[in-house]
Design a protein around this motif. Sequence first.
Motif, short mmCIF file in Angstrom:
data_model
loop_
_atom_site.label_atom_id
_atom_site.label_comp_id
_atom_site.label_asym_id
_atom_site.label_seq_id
_atom_site.Cartn_x
_atom_site.Cartn_y
_atom_site.Cartn_z
N LEU A 1 0.75 -1.12 0.32
CA LEU A 1 0.02 -0.26 0.00
C LEU A 1 0.97 1.08 0.12
N ILE A 2 1.96 1.20 1.06
CA ILE A 2 2.84 2.58 0.93
C ILE A 2 3.52 2.63 -0.33
N GLY A 3 3.84 1.56 -1.15
CA GLY A 3 4.67 1.48 -2.18
C GLY A 3 3.74 2.20 -3.27
N ASP A 4 2.49 2.11 -3.41
CA ASP A 4 1.55 2.48 -4.25
C ASP A 4 1.52 3.87 -4.29
N MET B 1 6.75 -7.15 -6.05
CA MET B 1 6.66 -7.64 -4.88
C MET B 1 7.93 -7.57 -3.80
N THR B 2 9.04 -7.60 -4.67
CA THR B 2 10.29 -7.43 -4.02
C THR B 2 10.32 -5.95 -3.51
N GLU B 3 9.88 -4.92 -4.24
CA GLU B 3 9.77 -3.73 -4.09
C GLU B 3 9.05 -3.42 -2.53
N ALA B 4 7.95 -4.21 -2.61
CA ALA B 4 6.95 -4.06 -1.53
C ALA B 4 7.62 -4.72 -0.26
N ARG B 5 8.45 -5.85 -0.33
CA ARG B 5 9.16 -6.45 0.79
C ARG B 5 10.26 -5.39 1.24
N ALA B 6 10.88 -4.70 0.40
CA ALA B 6 11.90 -3.96 0.67
C ALA B 6 11.35 -2.80 1.58
N ILE B 7 10.23 -2.26 1.13
CA ILE B 7 9.73 -1.19 1.77
C ILE B 7 9.10 -1.58 3.19
N THR B 8 8.69 -2.94 3.07
CA THR B 8 8.40 -3.36 4.61
C THR B 8 9.39 -3.48 5.59
N VAL B 9 10.61 -4.07 5.04
CA VAL B 9 11.71 -3.89 5.96
C VAL B 9 12.05 -2.35 6.21
N LYS B 10 12.14 -1.49 5.43
CA LYS B 10 12.68 -0.36 5.90
C LYS B 10 11.42 0.44 6.87
N LEU B 11 10.29 -0.02 6.29
CA LEU B 11 9.08 0.37 7.46
C LEU B 11 9.53 -0.19 8.84
N GLN B 12 9.58 -1.24 8.93
CA GLN B 12 10.02 -1.95 10.02
C GLN B 12 11.28 -1.50 10.93
N ASP B 13 12.05 -0.92 9.95
CA ASP B 13 13.17 -0.17 10.71
C ASP B 13 12.83 1.38 10.97
N LYS B 14 11.53 1.67 11.00
CA LYS B 14 11.05 3.09 11.17
C LYS B 14 11.64 4.10 10.30
N ALA C 1 11.77 7.02 7.24
CA ALA C 1 11.07 8.00 6.70
C ALA C 1 11.17 7.82 5.16
N PRO C 2 10.18 8.03 4.36
CA PRO C 2 8.74 8.28 4.76
C PRO C 2 7.85 7.38 5.10
N TYR C 3 8.47 6.07 4.95
CA TYR C 3 7.58 4.73 5.03
C TYR C 3 6.82 4.81 6.65
N TYR C 4 7.72 5.14 7.37
CA TYR C 4 6.89 4.82 8.80
C TYR C 4 6.10 6.09 9.18
N ILE D 1 3.97 7.67 6.95
CA ILE D 1 2.79 7.38 6.07
C ILE D 1 2.09 6.13 6.98
N TRP D 2 2.76 4.99 7.40
CA TRP D 2 2.14 3.97 7.98
C TRP D 2 1.66 4.45 9.22
N GLU D 3 2.23 5.41 9.99
CA GLU D 3 1.62 5.89 11.33
C GLU D 3 0.32 6.50 10.78
N LYS D 4 0.13 7.11 9.82
CA LYS D 4 -1.07 8.03 9.34
C LYS D 4 -2.19 7.04 8.96
N ILE D 5 -1.64 5.92 8.25
CA ILE D 5 -2.60 4.82 7.75
C ILE D 5 -3.37 4.33 9.04
N ARG D 6 -2.43 3.92 10.01
CA ARG D 6 -2.83 3.27 11.09
C ARG D 6 -3.92 4.34 11.76
#
Length: 584
Positions: free
Chosen positions: A167-170, A216-229, A231-234, A236-241
Amino acid sequence: MTSIAQKLSDIIGGVFEAQGLPAELGLVRVSDRPDLAQFQCNGAMAAAKQAKKNPREIAQIIVEALSSNDIFSKIEIAGPGFINLNVTDTFLEGYLESSENFGVDATDEQRKVILDYGGPNIAKAMHAGHLRPAIIGDALRRIMAFKGFEVLGDIHLGDWGTHMGMLIGDYIREGEEGLVLNANAQDPETVQKLMDDFSVRYPKASIAAKADEALMTEARAITVKLQDKEAPYYPIWEKIREVSIEGMKQTYGQLGVHFDLWKGEADVHDYIAPMVDDLKAKELAYMSNGACVVDVVTEEDNKEIPPLIIYKSDGAVLYGTTDMATIVERMKLYEPSRIIYIVDQRQSLHFEQVFRAVKKAGITNDNTELTFAGFGTMNGTDGKPFKTRDGGVLRLEDLIAMAKEKADKRLSEVNLADDIKEDEYNDIALKVAIAAIKFADLQNQRQSNYIFDLDRLTSFEGKTGPYLLYQTVRIKSLLRKAKDQGINFEEKEITIQEQDRALALLLGEFSDALNLSIQHYAPHHLCEYIYKLAQAFSSFYANCHILSEEDTAIQASRLKLCQKTALQLETALGLLGIFVPERM
Ligand code: ARG
């Protein structure tokens, strides 16, 4: 205070004990042959087996020992050694006058209990499938709290997986992350808009990623970066949540479903690495075919229990890993004596694996109870999992709206008071709709599937929520009438007549039903009781004079029984999360 049957069990248990027999054999139940007796004790049969004696002989000894007890109006031995019992009206009156909290005694288990129910994934529209965990979990939370448990209901959001990366990737690819980042999560309209956006965007991103390895690879990479908190992934995620939680709160709010904790998978992220280290140090986790796994099979298993996968070669942690880490966190923060999962039955193997791994690793204490309370499927009238007419997934808010519309129609068929204004009317219609949905669900054995038939479950007749509301409101309006007529009954005594006895006895069963619901994590026991009580009231109402009774002592006593019935019905329905309107 306890139920009447429990009180009798204590007395007869004592008599068994005095005879050198186990007290448990003195267990007294409400008779399944009310035409023969009010209560029965079948312990003489088991006692006879143990003592190698004739059961009637043992029953005789027990009956003789009881004969000096003045609470029984009848003690009889029947068949091979059943003991049939009736209590005196004086005892019954005393019980009703003195029982506090409807005869429910508080648990002596002091520690916390965590209930895990709900489990929606963020950024996805809630659908009909989210109904059962919410309804059952919330009912169990209320029931256990009434019994004095310190209960914490945790929603356990699905908020940390690859679906977030997609979702964040999109958003980033489309250059539309501002839509999320600048959103005001306190504004209901914005929340609605974004929830609609998620529900289109997420499936689109998911389909795209499944079709395109690079995405899919990109989504996984973003997930890893998100989980490392990062930006901007984290952010974005915080707001989605945040937005998702606001959206969920609206829907759960309509349902009257409450959570004490709004935690999710993301909250336990930092517990995972140390937990995995510990599993490795204890030589419980090892590498197998590129995955890190924990064996959970035991010699007693007669079906295959695969190992629990902790992480895969790409480093992604799995569902079981977060569930294990959640238990680590719960033990650390709350030290619960029990954790109960109200989750779709189809996940039972998953939880079996998680519980075994957790116990092997010594994450819980020896006496921590981990229970999977699985539930069956809610089916449509075609017997297949509930869908919309065109075969799609039905949004939960649409389902509630449909029920409300039906409730509206049903209400137009009964005579409501003339002076009901729009606000009150809307409140009544929502209460009827929610009662209909909840009672239709909770009256079934938790594990069974059931058919969600809006026509049937909104009916004012039969075993339905609206019927129970209607009965309760009727009693309350009778009591109001009595007050209006200046009848003062509350200070008077209960004096039981022939026609009152069945209702009075049933009022003494509440605590048994409540305890059974807790023992099996099964609210249907309480539903069964409520329905029986409403029916018993109906017969009572049909068979005796209340307001028209000329003997004022009997009239007052009956009004007191009405008042106790209304209070018990309202309380018990409240424990199911069903609320009674003042009038309807
Ligand atoms: N989010 C999960 C799902 O959508 C349900 C969570 C149930 N609770 C848990 N602790 N695993 O299937």
